[in-house]
Design a protein around this motif. Structure first.
Motif, PDB file in Angstrom:
ATOM      1  N   SER A 124       0.824  -1.211   0.000  1.00 56.57           N
ATOM      2  CA  SER A 124       0.000   0.000   0.000  1.00 56.57           C
ATOM      3  C   SER A 124       0.853   1.254   0.000  1.00 56.57           C
ATOM      4  N   VAL A 125       0.224   2.334  -0.471  1.00 55.55           N
ATOM      5  CA  VAL A 125       0.786   3.683  -0.355  1.00 55.55           C
ATOM      6  C   VAL A 125      -0.344   4.618   0.026  1.00 55.55           C
ATOM      7  N   SER A 126       0.007   5.716   0.670  1.00 57.70           N
ATOM      8  CA  SER A 126      -0.985   6.756   0.929  1.00 57.70           C
ATOM      9  C   SER A 126      -0.292   8.110   0.908  1.00 57.70           C
ATOM     10  N   ILE A 127      -1.106   9.123   0.618  1.00 58.69           N
ATOM     11  CA  ILE A 127      -0.640  10.506   0.671  1.00 58.69           C
ATOM     12  C   ILE A 127      -1.691  11.302   1.422  1.00 58.69           C
ATOM     13  N   VAL A 159       3.126   7.509   3.089  1.00 62.57           N
ATOM     14  CA  VAL A 159       3.325   6.263   3.829  1.00 62.57           C
ATOM     15  C   VAL A 159       3.323   5.117   2.821  1.00 62.57           C
ATOM     16  N   ALA A 160       4.278   4.198   2.963  1.00 63.41           N
ATOM     17  CA  ALA A 160       4.349   3.014   2.102  1.00 63.41           C
ATOM     18  C   ALA A 160       4.565   1.785   2.969  1.00 63.41           C
ATOM     19  N   SER A 161       3.946   0.671   2.547  1.00 58.62           N
ATOM     20  CA  SER A 161       4.046  -0.558   3.319  1.00 58.62           C
ATOM     21  C   SER A 161       4.053  -1.760   2.392  1.00 58.62           C
ATOM     22  N   THR A 162       4.869  -2.746   2.730  1.00 58.10           N
ATOM     23  CA  THR A 162       4.889  -4.028   2.027  1.00 58.10           C
ATOM     24  C   THR A 162       4.946  -5.132   3.076  1.00 58.10           C
ATOM     25  N   THR A 163       4.064  -6.121   2.944  1.00 57.41           N
ATOM     26  CA  THR A 163       4.030  -7.255   3.859  1.00 57.41           C
ATOM     27  C   THR A 163       4.091  -8.543   3.052  1.00 57.41           C
ATOM     28  N   ALA A 164       4.979  -9.446   3.458  1.00 53.04           N
ATOM     29  CA  ALA A 164       5.115 -10.743   2.797  1.00 53.04           C
ATOM     30  C   ALA A 164       4.245 -11.773   3.511  1.00 53.04           C
ATOM     31  N   HIS A 165       3.937 -12.859   2.808  1.00 54.18           N
ATOM     32  CA  HIS A 165       3.156 -13.943   3.410  1.00 54.18           C
ATOM     33  C   HIS A 165       3.929 -14.641   4.524  1.00 54.18           C
ATOM     34  N   ARG A 169      12.111  -4.471  -0.751  1.00 56.27           N
ATOM     35  CA  ARG A 169      12.514  -3.174  -1.283  1.00 56.27           C
ATOM     36  C   ARG A 169      11.264  -2.429  -1.743  1.00 56.27           C
ATOM     37  N   MET A 170      11.283  -1.111  -1.550  1.00 50.26           N
ATOM     38  CA  MET A 170      10.192  -0.265  -2.034  1.00 50.26           C
ATOM     39  C   MET A 170      10.799   0.997  -2.627  1.00 50.26           C
ATOM     40  N   ARG A 171      10.172   1.481  -3.667  1.00 48.40           N
ATOM     41  CA  ARG A 171      10.469   2.821  -4.158  1.00 48.40           C
ATOM     42  C   ARG A 171       9.140   3.546  -4.254  1.00 48.40           C
ATOM     43  N   VAL A 172       9.112   4.761  -3.714  1.00 50.16           N
ATOM     44  CA  VAL A 172       7.911   5.579  -3.718  1.00 50.16           C
ATOM     45  C   VAL A 172       8.209   6.846  -4.504  1.00 50.16           C
ATOM     46  N   GLU A 231      14.109 -12.211  10.782  1.00 48.19           N
ATOM     47  CA  GLU A 231      12.658 -12.383  10.770  1.00 48.19           C
ATOM     48  C   GLU A 231      11.984 -11.224  10.040  1.00 48.19           C
ATOM     49  N   LEU A 232      12.346 -11.048   8.771  1.00 51.56           N
ATOM     50  CA  LEU A 232      11.790  -9.968   7.961  1.00 51.56           C
ATOM     51  C   LEU A 232      10.536 -10.436   7.238  1.00 51.56           C
ATOM     52  N   TYR A 233       9.450  -9.719   7.436  1.00 55.28           N
ATOM     53  CA  TYR A 233       8.227  -9.996   6.692  1.00 55.28           C
ATOM     54  C   TYR A 233       7.452  -8.722   6.368  1.00 55.28           C
ATOM     55  N   MET A 234       7.909  -7.559   6.896  1.00 53.13           N
ATOM     56  CA  MET A 234       7.177  -6.318   6.692  1.00 53.13           C
ATOM     57  C   MET A 234       8.141  -5.139   6.662  1.00 53.13           C
ATOM     58  N   LEU A 235       7.827  -4.167   5.811  1.00 52.07           N
ATOM     59  CA  LEU A 235       8.574  -2.914   5.757  1.00 52.07           C
ATOM     60  C   LEU A 235       7.571  -1.782   5.652  1.00 52.07           C
ATOM     61  N   ASN A 236       7.615  -0.849   6.603  1.00 55.95           N
ATOM     62  CA  ASN A 236       6.746   0.333   6.624  1.00 55.95           C
ATOM     63  C   ASN A 236       7.631   1.562   6.703  1.00 55.95           C
ATOM     64  N   GLU A 237       7.361   2.548   5.862  1.00 61.98           N
ATOM     65  CA  GLU A 237       8.152   3.783   5.866  1.00 61.98           C
ATOM     66  C   GLU A 237       7.230   4.977   5.658  1.00 61.98           C
ATOM     67  N   GLU A 238       7.666   6.128   6.154  1.00 59.27           N
ATOM     68  CA  GLU A 238       6.906   7.356   5.929  1.00 59.27           C
ATOM     69  C   GLU A 238       7.842   8.544   5.792  1.00 59.27           C
ATOM     70  N   GLU A 239       7.364   9.531   5.063  1.00 59.04           N
ATOM     71  CA  GLU A 239       8.105  10.777   4.828  1.00 59.04           C
ATOM     72  C   GLU A 239       7.122  11.930   4.899  1.00 59.04           C
ATOM     73  N   THR A 240       7.590  13.077   5.366  1.00 56.12           N
ATOM     74  CA  THR A 240       6.836  14.316   5.270  1.00 56.12           C
ATOM     75  C   THR A 240       7.621  15.230   4.347  1.00 56.12           C
ATOM     76  N   VAL A 241       6.942  15.753   3.312  1.00 55.74           N
ATOM     77  CA  VAL A 241       7.618  16.489   2.243  1.00 55.74           C
ATOM     78  C   VAL A 241       6.981  17.866   2.082  1.00 55.74           C
ATOM     79  N   LYS A 242       7.813  18.880   1.934  1.00 55.97           N
ATOM     80  CA  LYS A 242       7.349  20.238   1.643  1.00 55.97           C
ATOM     81  C   LYS A 242       7.012  20.319   0.161  1.00 55.97           C
TER      82      LYS A 242
END
Length: 174
Positions: A66-69, A80-86, A93-96, A126-137
């Motif tokens: 998922s992504v959100s703005i 906000v970006a998120s990737t979850t594996a089974h 890896r994510m690129r937004v 034990e990697l199964y999820m990556l969540n990241e967020e940024e605030t941008v001007k």
């Protein structure tokens, strides 16, 4: 003539060998996303757009992406970006991409991108999820959206998905 054909074959072998030797660090992000993908321009006052690509099929690496703005007001947007594996995986890896709508050309233009990368050893194995967020001007009075490329690596294989938000107007909030 035979010499030209030989040189052409030799060049093709060289080019295919070069591509085959590309590492994960040379990942072609743009093959998974399209800046020309349609996104709705949401009405003024709508502060958030959320996009997901969820799968439920067994055997696929990605369970959820998922992504959100969000328009935070005062010329800021939160991404906000998120990737979850089974299951546990080797790498996520994510690129937004943050895109701005150019109304005079009726096109989205990329203004910034963020790349996130986590390996299993960075998560204690034990990697199964990556969540990241940024605030941008950003500039107020324009529409912005996010596109995400989400990739999960497991046992030398990878699976990728794209997500696209709709356009949110950067404006002051109440």
């Amino acid at each position: 003539m035979k010499k030209k054909v030989f040189m052409l074959v030799l060049c093709m072998i060289f080019l295919y060998s070069f591509v085959a030797l590309a590492s994960e660090d040379d990942f072609l992000w743009e093959q998974y996303t399209d800046i020309n993908h349609d996104s709705e321009l949401l009405p003024s006052g709508v502060k958030n757009s959320y996009a997901t690509n969820q799968t439920g099929m067994r055997g696929e690496a990605i369970a959820f992406a998922s992504v959100s703005i969000t328009n935070m007001g005062n010329g800021y947007v939160q991404i906000v970006a998120s990737t979850t594996a089974h299951t546990y995986c080797d790498r996520i890896r994510m690129r937004v991409y943050l895109d701005k709508y150019n109304s005079s050309k009726d096109v989205w233009e990329n203004i910034k991108s963020f790349t996130y990368d986590m390996k299993s050893e960075d998560a204690g194995g034990e990697l199964y999820m990556l969540n990241e967020e940024e605030t941008v001007k950003v500039q107020k009075g324009y529409y912005y959206r996010v596109r995400g490329v989400h990739t999960v690596y497991q046992d030398g294989e990878n699976e990728g998905f794209s997500t696209y938000s709709d356009g949110v107007l950067a404006e002051d909030t109440n």
